[in-house]
Structure formats: structure tokens, C-alpha cells
Design a protein around this motif. Sequence first.
Motif, PDB file in Angstrom:
ATOM      1  N   ALA A  62       0.835  -1.206   0.000  1.00 55.88           N
ATOM      2  CA  ALA A  62       0.000   0.000   0.000  1.00 55.88           C
ATOM      3  C   ALA A  62       0.869   1.255   0.000  1.00 55.88           C
ATOM      4  O   ALA A  62       0.622   2.193  -0.774  1.00 55.88           O
ATOM      5  N   VAL A  63       1.898   1.279   0.842  1.00 52.86           N
ATOM      6  CA  VAL A  63       2.773   2.457   0.902  1.00 52.86           C
ATOM      7  C   VAL A  63       3.504   2.628  -0.433  1.00 52.86           C
ATOM      8  O   VAL A  63       3.617   3.749  -0.939  1.00 52.86           O
ATOM      9  N   THR A  64       3.955   1.536  -1.013  1.00 57.32           N
ATOM     10  CA  THR A  64       4.612   1.598  -2.323  1.00 57.32           C
ATOM     11  C   THR A  64       3.653   2.154  -3.378  1.00 57.32           C
ATOM     12  O   THR A  64       4.057   2.977  -4.214  1.00 57.32           O
ATOM     13  N   GLU A  65       2.396   1.740  -3.352  1.00 54.33           N
ATOM     14  CA  GLU A  65       1.391   2.264  -4.289  1.00 54.33           C
ATOM     15  C   GLU A  65       1.184   3.758  -4.104  1.00 54.33           C
ATOM     16  O   GLU A  65       1.079   4.502  -5.088  1.00 54.33           O
ATOM     17  N   PHE A  66       1.125   4.222  -2.855  1.00 55.12           N
ATOM     18  CA  PHE A  66       0.943   5.661  -2.600  1.00 55.12           C
ATOM     19  C   PHE A  66       2.136   6.450  -3.124  1.00 55.12           C
ATOM     20  O   PHE A  66       1.975   7.524  -3.712  1.00 55.12           O
ATOM     21  N   GLU A  67       3.330   5.911  -2.930  1.00 53.07           N
ATOM     22  CA  GLU A  67       4.531   6.586  -3.425  1.00 53.07           C
ATOM     23  C   GLU A  67       4.523   6.626  -4.956  1.00 53.07           C
ATOM     24  O   GLU A  67       4.825   7.669  -5.547  1.00 53.07           O
ATOM     25  N   ALA A  68       4.160   5.516  -5.589  1.00 49.20           N
ATOM     26  CA  ALA A  68       4.105   5.459  -7.052  1.00 49.20           C
ATOM     27  C   ALA A  68       3.058   6.423  -7.614  1.00 49.20           C
ATOM     28  O   ALA A  68       3.231   6.973  -8.709  1.00 49.20           O
ATOM     29  N   ALA A  69       1.984   6.633  -6.863  1.00 47.72           N
ATOM     30  CA  ALA A  69       0.927   7.561  -7.280  1.00 47.72           C
ATOM     31  C   ALA A  69       1.291   9.014  -6.961  1.00 47.72           C
ATOM     32  O   ALA A  69       0.493   9.915  -7.183  1.00 47.72           O
ATOM     33  N   ARG A  70       2.492   9.201  -6.432  1.00 47.66           N
ATOM     34  CA  ARG A  70       3.013  10.539  -6.093  1.00 47.66           C
ATOM     35  C   ARG A  70       2.163  11.241  -5.035  1.00 47.66           C
ATOM     36  O   ARG A  70       1.851  12.431  -5.156  1.00 47.66           O
ATOM     37  N   ALA A  71       1.788  10.473  -4.012  1.00 46.56           N
ATOM     38  CA  ALA A  71       1.060  11.067  -2.893  1.00 46.56           C
ATOM     39  C   ALA A  71       1.936  12.117  -2.230  1.00 46.56           C
ATOM     40  O   ALA A  71       3.169  12.035  -2.265  1.00 46.56           O
ATOM     41  N   ASP A  72       1.290  13.094  -1.627  1.00 46.84           N
ATOM     42  CA  ASP A  72       2.002  14.150  -0.911  1.00 46.84           C
ATOM     43  C   ASP A  72       2.190  13.832   0.563  1.00 46.84           C
ATOM     44  O   ASP A  72       3.038  14.416   1.226  1.00 46.84           O
ATOM     45  N   ALA A  73       1.366  12.911   1.070  1.00 46.08           N
ATOM     46  CA  ALA A  73       1.440  12.557   2.494  1.00 46.08           C
ATOM     47  C   ALA A  73       0.790  11.200   2.693  1.00 46.08           C
ATOM     48  O   ALA A  73       0.046  10.711   1.838  1.00 46.08           O
ATOM     49  N   LEU A  74       1.058  10.631   3.858  1.00 42.56           N
ATOM     50  CA  LEU A  74       0.517   9.335   4.248  1.00 42.56           C
ATOM     51  C   LEU A  74      -0.286   9.530   5.526  1.00 42.56           C
ATOM     52  O   LEU A  74       0.247   9.994   6.532  1.00 42.56           O
ATOM     53  N   LEU A  75      -1.582   9.218   5.466  1.00 45.40           N
ATOM     54  CA  LEU A  75      -2.467   9.328   6.627  1.00 45.40           C
ATOM     55  C   LEU A  75      -2.745   7.919   7.136  1.00 45.40           C
ATOM     56  O   LEU A  75      -3.294   7.092   6.413  1.00 45.40           O
ATOM     57  N   VAL A  76      -2.361   7.654   8.372  1.00 53.15           N
ATOM     58  CA  VAL A  76      -2.536   6.339   8.972  1.00 53.15           C
ATOM     59  C   VAL A  76      -3.745   6.380   9.900  1.00 53.15           C
ATOM     60  O   VAL A  76      -3.795   7.203  10.824  1.00 53.15           O
ATOM     61  N   VAL A  77      -4.709   5.505   9.650  1.00 53.10           N
ATOM     62  CA  VAL A  77      -5.898   5.382  10.490  1.00 53.10           C
ATOM     63  C   VAL A  77      -5.999   3.933  10.932  1.00 53.10           C
ATOM     64  O   VAL A  77      -5.927   3.022  10.100  1.00 53.10           O
ATOM     65  N   LEU A  78      -6.150   3.722  12.216  1.00 54.71           N
ATOM     66  CA  LEU A  78      -6.342   2.373  12.732  1.00 54.71           C
ATOM     67  C   LEU A  78      -7.833   2.126  12.853  1.00 54.71           C
ATOM     68  O   LEU A  78      -8.496   2.686  13.725  1.00 54.71           O
ATOM     69  N   THR A  79      -8.357   1.322  11.942  1.00 56.70           N
ATOM     70  CA  THR A  79      -9.792   1.037  11.957  1.00 56.70           C
ATOM     71  C   THR A  79     -10.153   0.126  13.115  1.00 56.70           C
ATOM     72  O   THR A  79     -11.293   0.098  13.554  1.00 56.70           O
ATOM     73  N   THR A  80      -9.172  -0.639  13.577  1.00 53.89           N
ATOM     74  CA  THR A  80      -9.244  -1.444  14.799  1.00 53.89           C
ATOM     75  C   THR A  80      -7.832  -1.400  15.369  1.00 53.89           C
ATOM     76  O   THR A  80      -6.939  -0.787  14.779  1.00 53.89           O
ATOM     77  N   TYR A  81      -7.606  -2.069  16.452  1.00 52.97           N
ATOM     78  CA  TYR A  81      -6.237  -2.204  16.928  1.00 52.97           C
ATOM     79  C   TYR A  81      -5.426  -2.939  15.860  1.00 52.97           C
ATOM     80  O   TYR A  81      -5.923  -3.850  15.199  1.00 52.97           O
ATOM     81  N   SER A  82      -4.185  -2.542  15.697  1.00 49.43           N
ATOM     82  CA  SER A  82      -3.257  -3.217  14.800  1.00 49.43           C
ATOM     83  C   SER A  82      -1.873  -3.109  15.417  1.00 49.43           C
ATOM     84  O   SER A  82      -1.466  -2.013  15.827  1.00 49.43           O
ATOM     85  N   PRO A  83      -1.139  -4.207  15.515  1.00 45.32           N
ATOM     86  CA  PRO A  83       0.198  -4.155  16.109  1.00 45.32           C
ATOM     87  C   PRO A  83       1.131  -3.248  15.304  1.00 45.32           C
ATOM     88  O   PRO A  83       1.199  -3.345  14.082  1.00 45.32           O
ATOM     89  N   SER A  84       1.835  -2.377  15.985  1.00 48.67           N
ATOM     90  CA  SER A  84       2.688  -1.392  15.320  1.00 48.67           C
ATOM     91  C   SER A  84       3.793  -2.019  14.489  1.00 48.67           C
ATOM     92  O   SER A  84       4.211  -1.448  13.480  1.00 48.67           O
ATOM     93  N   GLN A  85       4.267  -3.171  14.874  1.00 43.63           N
ATOM     94  CA  GLN A  85       5.367  -3.806  14.142  1.00 43.63           C
ATOM     95  C   GLN A  85       4.981  -4.149  12.693  1.00 43.63           C
ATOM     96  O   GLN A  85       5.855  -4.272  11.847  1.00 43.63           O
TER      97      GLN A  85
END
Length: 158
Positions: A62-85
Motif C-alpha cells: 500500500a505504501v509503495t502504491e501511494f509513493e508510485a501515485a506521487r502522494a504528498d502525504a501518508l495518513l494512517v488510520v487504525l480502523t481497529t487495533y493493529s500491532p505497530s510492528q
Amino acid sequence: MQTVRPKVGLLALTLELYETLLPDLRASREGWLRRALIPALQREADILFTRAVFRREDVEAAVTEFEAARADALLVVLTTYSPSQLALSALQRTRLPIVIWNTQELLAVDKTFTLANMVDNHGVHGTQDLANVLTRSGVRFHYVTSPDNGPRRSSGTG
């Protein structure tokens, strides 16, 4: 003169365990993103979003896709708990500015609170975990907390 709108990659995280325990949960949380969060964000930016992810390789993709699409920023939303690792290596690698948005549907816990409400609103624990791990790893980010009608101000930088 035409204004160029920023492009933001929405990295929605969830927990793989829910795929077996609560198989409809991811679709429900994605519905909430599409119904409440994305429209609020689209007032200010073009939002790139396909689906919530729960495996390290899917986060990386997903992050690679955002970079390829020339995103300006990355917004991280946890829709549920997710381990940070699960997200750490992708967030360490990216050059995109990172914003963790702590948000959920409920504004308060009251006597009508149910187990379903808890499951739908416990991503906050993951945002704390992720912020801690990013800080310890030296990854710069912003942490914003607000209701699901749009972020308004930053409460700090890691």
C-alpha cells in the motif's frame, strides 16, 4: 489560476485475527471510512484508498502504491487495533510525511455502550502503540486526534 489539491494515501490498518474471529468487521470498518472519513477528508485533498490492510506485506504494498501515485502525504488510520510492528518497516522506509489520525465513531462511552461499539472504536490503542514505536525508531510523524468529521489540529510531533 488552478489550485493543485494535495494527494493523500490513506493507510487503514486492522488486525488479521479479526479475519477469522469477526469476518465482516473489515468490510464494516472500510464502509465507515468510505461513509464518514473519506468524504470529510475530500474537502481538502484527493484521497487514495483501496482497502484496509492487516499483513506486513500488504502494508508495504500500500505504501509503495501511494509513493508510485506521487502522494504528498501518508495518513494512517487504525480502523481497529493493529500491532505497530506490522507497519514499522514501511513507515521507516517511506519519504512521505506521516500523519497518524486518532479517530473513532463514538465521542463518549455511556450506558448504551456495547461490545460492538468497543470493537468498532478501539483503534486508539493502536495509535498509541504505533506512535510509541515510531518515536523509539526515530521516525518523524504528526499525531492528530479528532472526531470522524475531519482532523483539525496537530497535538504533537514524534
